[in-house]
Design a protein around this motif. Structure first.
Motif, PDB file in Angstrom:
ATOM      1  N   ARG A  34      -5.504   1.594  -7.100  1.00  0.00           N
ATOM      2  CA  ARG A  34      -6.478   2.333  -5.522  1.00  0.00           C
ATOM      3  C   ARG A  34      -7.205   1.510  -5.259  1.00  0.00           C
ATOM      4  O   ARG A  34      -7.094   1.634  -3.591  1.00  0.00           O
ATOM      5  CB  ARG A  34      -7.324   3.437  -6.445  1.00  0.00           C
ATOM      6  CG  ARG A  34      -6.519   4.590  -7.038  1.00  0.00           C
ATOM      7  CD  ARG A  34      -7.519   5.709  -7.118  1.00  0.00           C
ATOM      8  NE  ARG A  34      -7.132   6.821  -8.089  1.00  0.00           N
ATOM      9  CZ  ARG A  34      -6.843   6.775  -8.901  1.00  0.00           C
ATOM     10  NH1 ARG A  34      -8.860   6.751  -9.838  1.00  0.00           N
ATOM     11  NH2 ARG A  34      -6.109   8.748  -9.787  1.00  0.00           N
ATOM     12  N   GLY A  46      -5.189  -0.088  -2.898  1.00  0.00           N
ATOM     13  CA  GLY A  46      -4.173   1.080  -1.817  1.00  0.00           C
ATOM     14  C   GLY A  46      -2.506   2.091  -2.253  1.00  0.00           C
ATOM     15  O   GLY A  46      -2.611   2.393  -1.401  1.00  0.00           O
ATOM     16  N   LEU A  47      -2.445   1.286  -3.629  1.00  0.00           N
ATOM     17  CA  LEU A  47      -1.631   2.321  -4.335  1.00  0.00           C
ATOM     18  C   LEU A  47      -1.953   3.598  -4.045  1.00  0.00           C
ATOM     19  O   LEU A  47      -3.187   3.909  -4.014  1.00  0.00           O
ATOM     20  CB  LEU A  47      -1.022   1.406  -5.298  1.00  0.00           C
ATOM     21  CG  LEU A  47      -0.095   0.257  -4.876  1.00  0.00           C
ATOM     22  CD1 LEU A  47      -0.966  -0.680  -4.303  1.00  0.00           C
ATOM     23  CD2 LEU A  47      -0.182  -0.722  -5.788  1.00  0.00           C
ATOM     24  N   GLU A  48      -0.455   4.076  -4.493  1.00  0.00           N
ATOM     25  CA  GLU A  48      -0.870   5.134  -5.360  1.00  0.00           C
ATOM     26  C   GLU A  48      -0.870   5.531  -7.006  1.00  0.00           C
ATOM     27  O   GLU A  48       0.445   5.747  -6.987  1.00  0.00           O
ATOM     28  CB  GLU A  48       0.017   6.834  -4.342  1.00  0.00           C
ATOM     29  CG  GLU A  48      -0.950   6.480  -3.012  1.00  0.00           C
ATOM     30  CD  GLU A  48       0.951   7.156  -1.941  1.00  0.00           C
ATOM     31  OE1 GLU A  48       1.123   8.225  -2.980  1.00  0.00           O
ATOM     32  OE2 GLU A  48       0.077   7.420  -0.483  1.00  0.00           O
ATOM     33  N   PRO A  49      -1.365   5.237  -7.549  1.00  0.00           N
ATOM     34  CA  PRO A  49      -1.479   4.853  -9.068  1.00  0.00           C
ATOM     35  C   PRO A  49      -0.723   6.480  -9.653  1.00  0.00           C
ATOM     36  O   PRO A  49      -1.939   8.057  -9.588  1.00  0.00           O
ATOM     37  CB  PRO A  49      -2.506   4.584  -9.985  1.00  0.00           C
ATOM     38  CG  PRO A  49      -3.403   4.855  -8.737  1.00  0.00           C
ATOM     39  CD  PRO A  49      -2.661   4.814  -7.048  1.00  0.00           C
ATOM     40  N   GLN A  50       0.475   6.789 -10.317  1.00  0.00           N
ATOM     41  CA  GLN A  50       0.193   8.225 -10.543  1.00  0.00           C
ATOM     42  C   GLN A  50      -0.171   8.063 -12.201  1.00  0.00           C
ATOM     43  O   GLN A  50       0.697   7.676 -13.361  1.00  0.00           O
ATOM     44  CB  GLN A  50       2.172   8.105 -10.975  1.00  0.00           C
ATOM     45  CG  GLN A  50       3.137   8.313  -9.010  1.00  0.00           C
ATOM     46  CD  GLN A  50       2.206   9.474  -8.794  1.00  0.00           C
ATOM     47  OE1 GLN A  50       2.742  10.523  -8.733  1.00  0.00           O
ATOM     48  NE2 GLN A  50       1.855   8.627  -7.439  1.00  0.00           N
ATOM     49  N   TRP A  64       3.740   4.005 -12.304  1.00  0.00           N
ATOM     50  CA  TRP A  64       3.354   4.779 -13.380  1.00  0.00           C
ATOM     51  C   TRP A  64       1.901   4.087 -13.711  1.00  0.00           C
ATOM     52  O   TRP A  64       2.263   2.867 -14.159  1.00  0.00           O
ATOM     53  CB  TRP A  64       4.106   4.881 -13.847  1.00  0.00           C
ATOM     54  CG  TRP A  64       3.847   6.462 -15.040  1.00  0.00           C
ATOM     55  CD1 TRP A  64       2.561   6.563 -15.318  1.00  0.00           C
ATOM     56  CD2 TRP A  64       4.301   5.905 -16.370  1.00  0.00           C
ATOM     57  NE1 TRP A  64       2.427   7.394 -16.450  1.00  0.00           N
ATOM     58  CE2 TRP A  64       3.747   6.687 -17.066  1.00  0.00           C
ATOM     59  CE3 TRP A  64       5.444   5.543 -16.932  1.00  0.00           C
ATOM     60  CZ2 TRP A  64       4.211   6.373 -18.680  1.00  0.00           C
ATOM     61  CZ3 TRP A  64       5.717   4.839 -18.002  1.00  0.00           C
ATOM     62  CH2 TRP A  64       5.271   5.597 -19.150  1.00  0.00           C
ATOM     63  N   PRO A 118       1.036  -1.382   0.039  1.00  0.00           N
ATOM     64  CA  PRO A 118      -0.221   0.141  -0.078  1.00  0.00           C
ATOM     65  C   PRO A 118       1.328   1.136   0.220  1.00  0.00           C
ATOM     66  O   PRO A 118       1.961   1.060   0.474  1.00  0.00           O
ATOM     67  CB  PRO A 118      -0.562  -0.085   1.346  1.00  0.00           C
ATOM     68  CG  PRO A 118      -1.059  -1.613   1.201  1.00  0.00           C
ATOM     69  CD  PRO A 118       0.459  -2.050   1.317  1.00  0.00           C
ATOM     70  N   ALA A 119       0.901   2.151  -0.631  1.00  0.00           N
ATOM     71  CA  ALA A 119       1.197   3.591  -0.710  1.00  0.00           C
ATOM     72  C   ALA A 119       2.342   3.323  -1.807  1.00  0.00           C
ATOM     73  O   ALA A 119       2.407   4.225  -2.288  1.00  0.00           O
ATOM     74  CB  ALA A 119       1.536   4.374   0.850  1.00  0.00           C
ATOM     75  N   ARG A 173       4.336   3.918  -5.010  1.00  0.00           N
ATOM     76  CA  ARG A 173       3.820   5.383  -6.640  1.00  0.00           C
ATOM     77  C   ARG A 173       4.442   4.049  -7.719  1.00  0.00           C
ATOM     78  O   ARG A 173       5.255   4.001  -7.765  1.00  0.00           O
ATOM     79  CB  ARG A 173       4.562   6.470  -5.867  1.00  0.00           C
ATOM     80  CG  ARG A 173       4.223   6.637  -5.013  1.00  0.00           C
ATOM     81  CD  ARG A 173       5.603   7.978  -4.853  1.00  0.00           C
ATOM     82  NE  ARG A 173       5.606   9.082  -5.839  1.00  0.00           N
ATOM     83  CZ  ARG A 173       4.340  10.069  -5.785  1.00  0.00           C
ATOM     84  NH1 ARG A 173       4.441  10.690  -5.085  1.00  0.00           N
ATOM     85  NH2 ARG A 173       5.673  10.655  -7.083  1.00  0.00           N
ATOM     86  N   VAL A 210      -5.800   1.068 -13.056  1.00  0.00           N
ATOM     87  CA  VAL A 210      -5.226   2.130 -11.759  1.00  0.00           C
ATOM     88  C   VAL A 210      -6.923   1.698 -10.838  1.00  0.00           C
ATOM     89  O   VAL A 210      -6.683   1.921  -9.912  1.00  0.00           O
ATOM     90  CB  VAL A 210      -6.685   3.785 -12.448  1.00  0.00           C
ATOM     91  CG1 VAL A 210      -6.471   4.690 -11.644  1.00  0.00           C
ATOM     92  CG2 VAL A 210      -5.370   4.060 -13.811  1.00  0.00           C
TER      93      VAL A 210
END
Lengths: 359, 359
Positions: free
Chosen positions: B99, B102-106, B83, B78-79, B81, B95
């Motif tokens: 999400r 819990g990832l932070e997709p760029q 691409w 999770p978290a 980043r 995407v």
């Protein structure tokens, strides 16, 4: 090429119903076609009716375990306290799934072979229960109706979920009238179809409390799509069609046809136990009333290894199942859950006696 | 009963390879049998070899989306980043999955129909990338090799994951030598088999960084079982056998047979584009070099609705695909990814011209 394979006396996968085999020979169907939508709608309606539910059935591409996990994550929040009475491998699976989802399973341990009773409910707060109806690893049918009643008496809002993987279509089971909020099963058991499709049933109370969770196994996402005759992702459409066609062929009147089928399966399993009694075999279920109609389980008689017994059945064209977990190497299991002609079953009983008479 | 169904020009599911159809007619195989173990081992080895990988392939019962989610959860915390360049529906799915985990997709947004380039990598820290090779919603083949190079130049430890759902067996693709750490696909695309089985490839770097996650979709659990020729849960064994048999029948020498197959599929797709050009149709991919060999996509000519075009193809016995997302109702797609005889493909081209000449 044509392939000869042992006929399956295993408690899943099982010998296919002819309607399933026929469905598999058709040209590839597109899952976004009107024909596929009719199959999805028809199958969902039949599934709900067969458990006498006013709720909804959801299809998932995957094994029964996929549906177990999907239901747990859809109905319970992390830290929820759910009772899991453990007397076999599939109850242990509930515990593993609950822990992986962050729940706090309240586990009670029982001898493998025993049936759990309502008095086994542990003290304390409870948010739900994860029960096993037919425990395939021991051949025990747990009294989920009375277990559910005990849970509801303690905590009226608790959600009761049942693993009906090997009881669906094989043992009597109703959702709401039995106090059950959700159930799961799979295609390769009582539905006599190939593995690959899982079913989740959600009674009205469970539907109200459904929450989104995850992605592929998100029941709320699937439910929204399936209400439109679609699926959220590409489904194993051949298996959808196989199960649909088996339900239509075998139980055209739905639930009205089931009582007779339950009796047939119970009788077929009882005859294995009767043969076992003649041979002096010790059944795994500790009491006769606890025997599941889905599988007969016996301790290995003295002098037999699991491998030798499997080989002896294989020589006669049958595949049987061994034990799992602490019963591995100690028991064997046979099942009449799949499709058999009458003559074939007679041959199975006679081969059972012939193999084990050598003991 | 025999059933007549439209032949599929859709980019998955596709017309079955004869070896797949034949596999489906066999008696039910038990997934714990030595024969099933040989299928699992053989299929995994072939899958890895076909992507020129020294890593391992993992089978999952489910759709390609199941493998997408399993890989994301197994490789990223999770978290993280990651691409995600978005130029179509399946990139959007990355995407959503990222999400949900819990990832932070760029996310970088690109016109649907455009190919993403290495210069599109956004600035800042990056832990990985979720790329789409053949974007089925637009018919664009993204240059994943150069995208991976850009990611690795920025962040050598970043893991690059590729959606190869419609590129596997259809477009050139290699894992490690292209700088890719993981890929996913499914049975109902280039493998010309029924839907229901997903594949995840893990290159050595990904294998080292695998972490347990979830339960049913836990790749680490599956990998441990599959290294023994088993699966963690009951697999859709008919589909395992179908894919195994297709790979053996169609590409007996594995990768050595693939280059010719890629050329055949590219040519088959190019012929749809050539027919389209004769008819004045506008292709969805903005540049000719960006066209995927897996599907040809065209804007609907003036005067046609998606429904009318589908109906016109259906009259001639074909099923074509419409658009998705913002392209819904604006484009149509045809694919030669499935199994066709030469005569059948000729008929498809001629019917394509006959239907669209009316424009």
């Amino acid at each position: 090429m044509a392939v000869t394979r042992p006929r399956l006396l295993t408690p899943g996968p099982v010998n296919l119903h002819p309607a399933a085999l026929q469905a598999l020979t058709r040209p590839q169907l597109h899952h976004r076609s009107p024909e596929a939508a009719a199959l999805v709608r028809g199958l969902r309606a039949r599934l709900a009716a067969l458990l006498a539910s006013r709720g909804e059935a959801v299809l998932l591409g995957g094994s029964g375990t996929a549906a177990m996990e999907a239901v747990v994550r859809a109905l319970f929040r992390p830290a929820a306290r759910v009772w899991v009475p453990v007397a076999g491998k599939f109850a242990e699976r509930w515990v593993e799934i609950a822990r992986a989802a962050g729940l706090e399973p309240q586990v009670t341990e029982h001898p493998w072979g025993a049936a759990v009773g309502p008095d086994d409910l542990p003290p304390g707060r409870i948010d739900g229960a994860l029960l096993t109806h037919s425990e395939t690893s021991t051949g025990v049918l747990h009294p989920v109706r009375s277990l559910a009643a005990a849970v509801r008496a303690r905590a009226p809002e608790a959600l009761v979920v049942v693993d009906a993987v090997t009881s669906f279509l094989v043992a009597e089971l109703e959702l709401e009238s039995w106090g059950l909020d959700a159930a799961v099963s799979g295609s390769q058991k009582g539905a006599m179809s190939p593995p690959g499709l899982a079913f989740a049933w959600l009674a009205p109370r469970a539907l109200e409390r459904l929450r989104p969770s995850g992605y592929y196994l998100d029941l709320s996402r699937e439910l929204a799509a399936q209400r439109q005759g679609q699926t959220a992702f590409t489904p194993p459409i051949q298996i959808v069609e196989a199960v649909h066609d088996v339900l239509e062929a075998a139980w055209p009147q739905g639930r009205d046809d089931l009582a007779r089928h339950w009796a047939v399966k119970a009788e077929a399993t009882a005859r294995f136990y009767a043969r076992g009694a003649e041979l002096g075999l010790r059944p795994v279920p500790s009491r006769e009333e606890a025997r599941s109609p889905a599988t007969a389980a016996f301790y290995l008689p003295r002098g037999w290894t699991s491998e030798a017994l499997s080989a002896a059945f294989a020589e006669r064209g049958w595949r049987v199942a061994g034990g799992q977990g602490p019963l591995k190497g100690r028991i064997f299991r046979v099942s009449a859950m799949g499709y058999f002609t009458r003559a074939e079953l007679e041959r199975a009983y006679n081969d059972f006696t012939a193999v084990l008479r050598r003991s």
